[in-house]
Design a protein around this motif. Structure first.
Motif, PDB file in Angstrom:
ATOM      1  N   HIS A  59     -56.204 -72.748  20.885  1.00  8.21           N
ATOM      2  CA  HIS A  59     -55.519 -72.726  22.076  1.00  8.21           C
ATOM      3  C   HIS A  59     -54.083 -72.687  22.078  1.00  8.21           C
ATOM      4  CE1 HIS A  59     -55.709 -73.762  26.643  1.00  8.21           C
ATOM      5  NE2 HIS A  59     -54.911 -73.149  26.320  1.00  8.21           N
ATOM      6  N   HIS A  61     -50.490 -69.920  23.295  1.00  9.17           N
ATOM      7  CA  HIS A  61     -49.776 -69.127  24.043  1.00  9.17           C
ATOM      8  C   HIS A  61     -48.443 -68.307  23.398  1.00  9.17           C
ATOM      9  CE1 HIS A  61     -52.639 -69.708  27.204  1.00  9.17           C
ATOM     10  NE2 HIS A  61     -52.365 -71.043  27.073  1.00  9.17           N
ATOM     11  N   ASP A 315     -52.875 -76.259  23.362  1.00 11.45           N
ATOM     12  CA  ASP A 315     -52.371 -75.360  24.410  1.00 11.45           C
ATOM     13  C   ASP A 315     -50.804 -75.182  24.409  1.00 11.45           C
ATOM     14  OD1 ASP A 315     -52.140 -74.123  26.837  1.00 11.45           O
ATOM     15  OD2 ASP A 315     -52.384 -75.941  28.229  1.00 11.45           O
TER      16      ASP A 315
HETATM   17 ZN    ZN Z   1     -53.389 -72.612  27.817  1.00  8.98          ZN
END
Ligand code: ZN
Ligand code: URP
Ligand code: ZN
Length: 459
Positions: A59, A61, A315
């Motif tokens: 995960h 970005h 994340d």
């Molecule tokens: Zn995310």
């Protein structure tokens, strides 16, 4: 073909822990044994160290346009930082913006990573619009190794899908072997709470958390699992933050439903109290779901230990305080959502999990590498130490003390959420498909050396 021998370490997999040597020929592990004597081009002495499968962060970005700006790490800086932290594969999120095709998004994200990534990378596809054509594209992507799709129950008007579209996408994965990853927060409720808070004049970062209650995550998690159950497919809940959401996953798993979930270090080590830091400091922690009240983290650790949570990802979605987070100086709803973490995951989880006695070394490996590899179609190529597997290996020093600070970490962001925290346990030497990329703390890899990971569908 280069041969590398890692000698005298303690090899840890999800199931075993034993003294041994690892011989690597080219990109693969060829032999594991004790007191291996064959000559090798490179010998690494791992005495007193653990020899772990490279971390898999499913995960991230990198280079992601979001909230009027773009995440601060691109595929070069982000993957170098990942390697420093002991992560050797990432699965990043390509985004289908409305009006665009999934193939356009795939090409855009391939272009961002190509020539830049220093470690291997794969993609999930964020689907923001669904019709018959997009469903056919989902099938095609699964065949191309992009086998998972993130859907949002939050961010109305930007990413959010309605229940009918979510259900259709779930049904499609029953046919094509893909996996749906869900951002489970009730976006409609949150939007009403945000508008009400703004109308009442609340502007500070902490209102980001106060307008995203745990119940909104619990409700969406329950609904996501119910939709998957009706479609008769597995589901993977991303960045689970709250005990209330974990309860829904646990309840489903107890009934034999294939519900899977990940949490992230920020939900294990930080809490709502961080939003109360003075001035605009709380913006550092603006992410969705938000940090929760103290107490949730112990429930998450128990979920990790007991396999109600199967993975720890990051994340990683970094935005600098200067020039990026400050876009929301006068309005919490304009603060770009996300925080850095790609480099600190392994050390934090080792320190707070293994050293603190909350999880075993085997479970550490399972949560940071093996189980993400299995869920996302990379096992046994990645996620374990075995003959025939890619030689993605971390020589991990369990005694190394590191003070986490943005001054020395390699993520391209001007703060660190754990600034000043001392952790014990860090990657010392890291190999990506047999090449040393981190040599005793120094990056010696090459941007562009990472390859696209064509992942397997569910069988
Ligand atoms: Zn995310
Ligand atoms: O705040 C977050 N999590 N930012 C990244 C986007 C997402 O929802 O994962
Ligand atoms: Zn999300």
């Amino acid at each position: 073909m280069t041969t590398t021998l890692i000698r005298n370490g303690t090899i840890a997999t999800a199931t075993d822990l034993y003294r041994g040597d690892v011989l690597i020929e080219g990109e693969k592990i060829s032999t594991i044994g004790t007191a291996l004597t064959m000559p090798a081009d490179v010998t690494i002495d791992a005495s007193g160290k653990y020899v772990l499968p490279g971390g898999i962060d499913v995960h991230t970005h990198l280079d992601m346009p979001f909230g009027g700006t773009t995440s601060a790490d691109d595929f070069e800086s982000g993957t170098i930082a990942a390697a420093h932290g002991g992560t050797t594969s990432v699965v990043d999120f390509a985004i289908q913006y409305r009006g665009q095709t999934l193939h356009h998004a795939r090409d855009a994200w391939m272009g961002k990573a190509d020539g830049k990534a220093a470690i291997d990378y794969g993609f999930h596809m964020i689907v923001t619009e669904l019709d018959g054509k997009v469903e056919a594209e989902m099938d095609a992507l699964v065949g191309q190794g992009i086998t998972s799709f993130k859907l949002f129950m939050a961010y109305p008007g930007v990413f959010m899908l309605d229940d009918a579209s979510i259900f259709r996408a779930l049904l499609r994965t029953r046919e094509n072997g893909g996996t749906i990853c869900m951002h489970a927060e009730n976006g409609g409720v949150i939007d009403v709470l945000v508008q009400r808070a703004l109308a009442e004049g609340h502007r500070a970062p902490k209102y980001h958390a106060l307008t995203r209650p745990s119940r909104a995550e619990g409700e969406a998690t329950h609904r996501a699992i119910a939709l998957a159950e009706m479609a008769d497919v597995p589901i993977y809940i991303v960045h689970l933050s709250a005990a209330e959401a974990l309860e829904k996953v646990t309840e489903a798993r107890d009934r034999g439903i294939p519900a899977y979930a990940e949490t992230c270090p920020q939900y294990l080590f930080l809490s709502y109290a961080n939003y109360e830091e003075p001035g605009f400091e709380g913006a550092k922690y603006v992410m969705s779901p938000p940090l929760r009240a103290a107490g949730n983290e112990e429930r998450l650790w128990r979920g990790l230990a007991g396999n109600d949570l199967q993975a720890i990802s990051t994340d990683h979605c970094p935005f600098c305080m200067q020039g990026q987070k400050e876009l929301g100086k006068d309005d919490f709803s304009k603060i770009p959502n996300g925080a850095p973490g790609i480099e600190t995951r392994m050390s934090l989880v080792w320190d707070g999990g293994v050293r603190a006695g909350r999880i075993s070394i085997n479970r550490f490996v399972e949560l940071t590498a093996t189980s993400p590899a299995k869920i996302f179609g990379l096992f046994p190529r990645k996620g374990t130490i075995a003959p025939g597997s890619d030689a993605d290996i971390v020589v991990f020093d369990p005694e190394k003390k590191v003070t986490l600070t943005s001054k020395t970490l390699h993520m391209k962001v001007d703060y660190n959420p754990y600034e000043g925290r001392e952790v014990t346990g860090a990657a010392e030497t890291v190999l990506s498909r047999g090449r040393v990329v981190i040599d005793r703390g120094r990056f010696v890899g090459k941007p562009g050396a990472g390859s696209f990971l064509k992942r397997d569908p569910r069988s």
